[in-house]
Motif scaffolding. Structure first.
Motif, PDB file in Angstrom:
ATOM      1  N   LEU A  32       0.823  -1.207   0.000  1.00 22.25           N
ATOM      2  CA  LEU A  32       0.000   0.000   0.000  1.00 22.25           C
ATOM      3  C   LEU A  32       0.856   1.257   0.000  1.00 22.25           C
ATOM      4  O   LEU A  32       0.533   2.246  -0.667  1.00 22.25           O
ATOM      5  CB  LEU A  32      -0.939  -0.014   1.211  1.00 22.25           C
ATOM      6  CG  LEU A  32      -1.981  -1.143   1.236  1.00 22.25           C
ATOM      7  CD1 LEU A  32      -2.749  -1.116   2.543  1.00 22.25           C
ATOM      8  CD2 LEU A  32      -2.930  -1.030   0.057  1.00 22.25           C
ATOM      9  N   LYS A 166      -8.937  -3.201   3.030  1.00 20.55           N
ATOM     10  CA  LYS A 166      -7.703  -3.291   2.237  1.00 20.55           C
ATOM     11  C   LYS A 166      -6.998  -4.630   2.462  1.00 20.55           C
ATOM     12  O   LYS A 166      -6.398  -5.196   1.539  1.00 20.55           O
ATOM     13  CB  LYS A 166      -6.774  -2.130   2.577  1.00 20.55           C
ATOM     14  CG  LYS A 166      -7.286  -0.772   2.125  1.00 20.55           C
ATOM     15  CD  LYS A 166      -7.416  -0.713   0.616  1.00 20.55           C
ATOM     16  CE  LYS A 166      -7.928   0.607   0.128  1.00 20.55           C
ATOM     17  NZ  LYS A 166      -8.123   0.628  -1.356  1.00 20.55           N
ATOM     18  N   VAL A 308      -3.662   3.592   5.657  1.00 22.52           N
ATOM     19  CA  VAL A 308      -4.963   4.089   5.211  1.00 22.52           C
ATOM     20  C   VAL A 308      -5.155   5.541   5.649  1.00 22.52           C
ATOM     21  O   VAL A 308      -5.709   6.357   4.899  1.00 22.52           O
ATOM     22  CB  VAL A 308      -6.082   3.173   5.754  1.00 22.52           C
ATOM     23  CG1 VAL A 308      -7.441   3.833   5.614  1.00 22.52           C
ATOM     24  CG2 VAL A 308      -6.058   1.830   5.039  1.00 22.52           C
TER      25      VAL A 308
END
Length: 318
Positions: A32, A166, A308
């Motif tokens: 990510l 996610k 995030v």
């Protein structure tokens, strides 16, 4: 039958093949973060996140320290402002009006009551990286994914529920062959925790993506679903009278638990073979023997939550 459900391997004393893959939050967050790097490399300046710490809570202090370290390591600016809680409201308002501030995070608990909820609504929606503003929460529960009809700006989703989403995407629980918004169709998921901060939003998110979700708390079980064949635009909730973990767990492809404290453990004997298990509590809700039943196990999600948060900051800074 779900591809995550299979028979347990029969092993001999000389040949044991592990059936469970343990996936760390660090491994997931690395991918990510790589995506974030692609998004920020063309920005004219580093986005600035301001954190407000107004309590002596040890957990809040650790979270603040971790946020700052991770942000700076990945190309973001972070400024921690330690303030008296009686001055916090005014300081948030000042940060709202400061054009150099792209995002604001407040480390709770502060007062430990409804005043904390009031403070959440003071943060300017354009700088709310936590997704706690009323408009963001409304959109999440109503399955509204963008802030504008042209679909140019995504609605911010609270960090911990989005981190779990996610993780499920990384583990390929989401079926990318299905249309966006329906990619959990056919999945049955149990979420143990129905807090307003994580558990209930998470159940709503997963149901809005097509899953049948059993939301379990100490009092009862509720089912979050978009109905048979995903006929509804958004999820609805029904009571499962008389149900408990004994009914939910054997049906579930995925079990997600976040019960605070060290006394609660998910009963391993009720888990379905090949289940995917995710723990988002600071304590371990799953016993070590979960690895004898699960095919995938994520023991913690902390670094994914920070990732995030920075993703939300990037959305706010655009």
């Amino acid at each position: 039958m779900s591809r995550f459900v299979h028979s347990r391997n029969v092993s001999t004393a000389t040949d044991h093949i592990p059936t469970c893959r343990v996936v760390t939050a660090k491994k997931i967050s690395e991918r990510l973060f790589a995506e974030l790097q692609e998004d920020i490399k063309d920005l004219s300046r580093k986005p600035l996140l301001v954190g407000f710490l107004a309590s002596e809570d040890d957990g809040a202090k650790v979270y603040a320290e971790w946020t700052g370290k991770t942000a700076r390591q990945n190309g973001f600016e972070f400024e921690l402002r330690t303030v008296d809680r009686e001055e916090l409201e005014e300081r948030i308002i000042n940060a709202n009006q400061d054009p150099k501030v792209d995002g604001i995070i407040v480390y709770y608990p502060i007062f430990g009551n409804r005043q904390d909820q009031y403070l959440q609504q003071i943060v300017d929606i354009e700088k709310d990286v936590e997704g706690l503003s009323h408009r963001y929460l409304f959109n999440m529960y109503q399955n509204i994914r963008y802030m504008d009809p042209a679909r140019t700006k995504k609605s911010i989703i609270p960090c911990t529920p989005l981190a779990v989403v996610k993780i499920l995407e990384y583990l390929q629980i989401y079926n990318t062959f299905l249309p966006y918004g329906n990619r959990l169709y056919g999945r049955t998921i149990t979420v143990i925790n129905r807090s307003e901060v994580v558990g209930r939003p998470l159940a709503a998110l997963l149901a809005n993506d097509g899953a049948s979700v059993y939301s379990v708390d100490i009092e009862n079980v509720q089912q979050f679903s978009r109905g048979e064949g995903l006929r509804k635009r958004r999820h609805s909730v029904s009571e499962k009278t008389g149900w408990s973990l004994e009914q939910c767990l054997p049906l579930s492809d995925v079990v997600i638990s976040g019960v605070p404290g060290d006394r609660f453990k998910v009963p391993t004997h009720l888990l379905r073979d090949g289940v995917c298990c995710i723990n988002f509590s600071s304590q371990k809700n799953f016993d070590p023997d979960v690895k004898e039943v699960a095919s995938l196990y994520v023991p913690a999600i902390g670094s994914v939550t920070i990732t995030v948060l920075l993703r939300n900051l990037l959305v706010c800074s655009h």
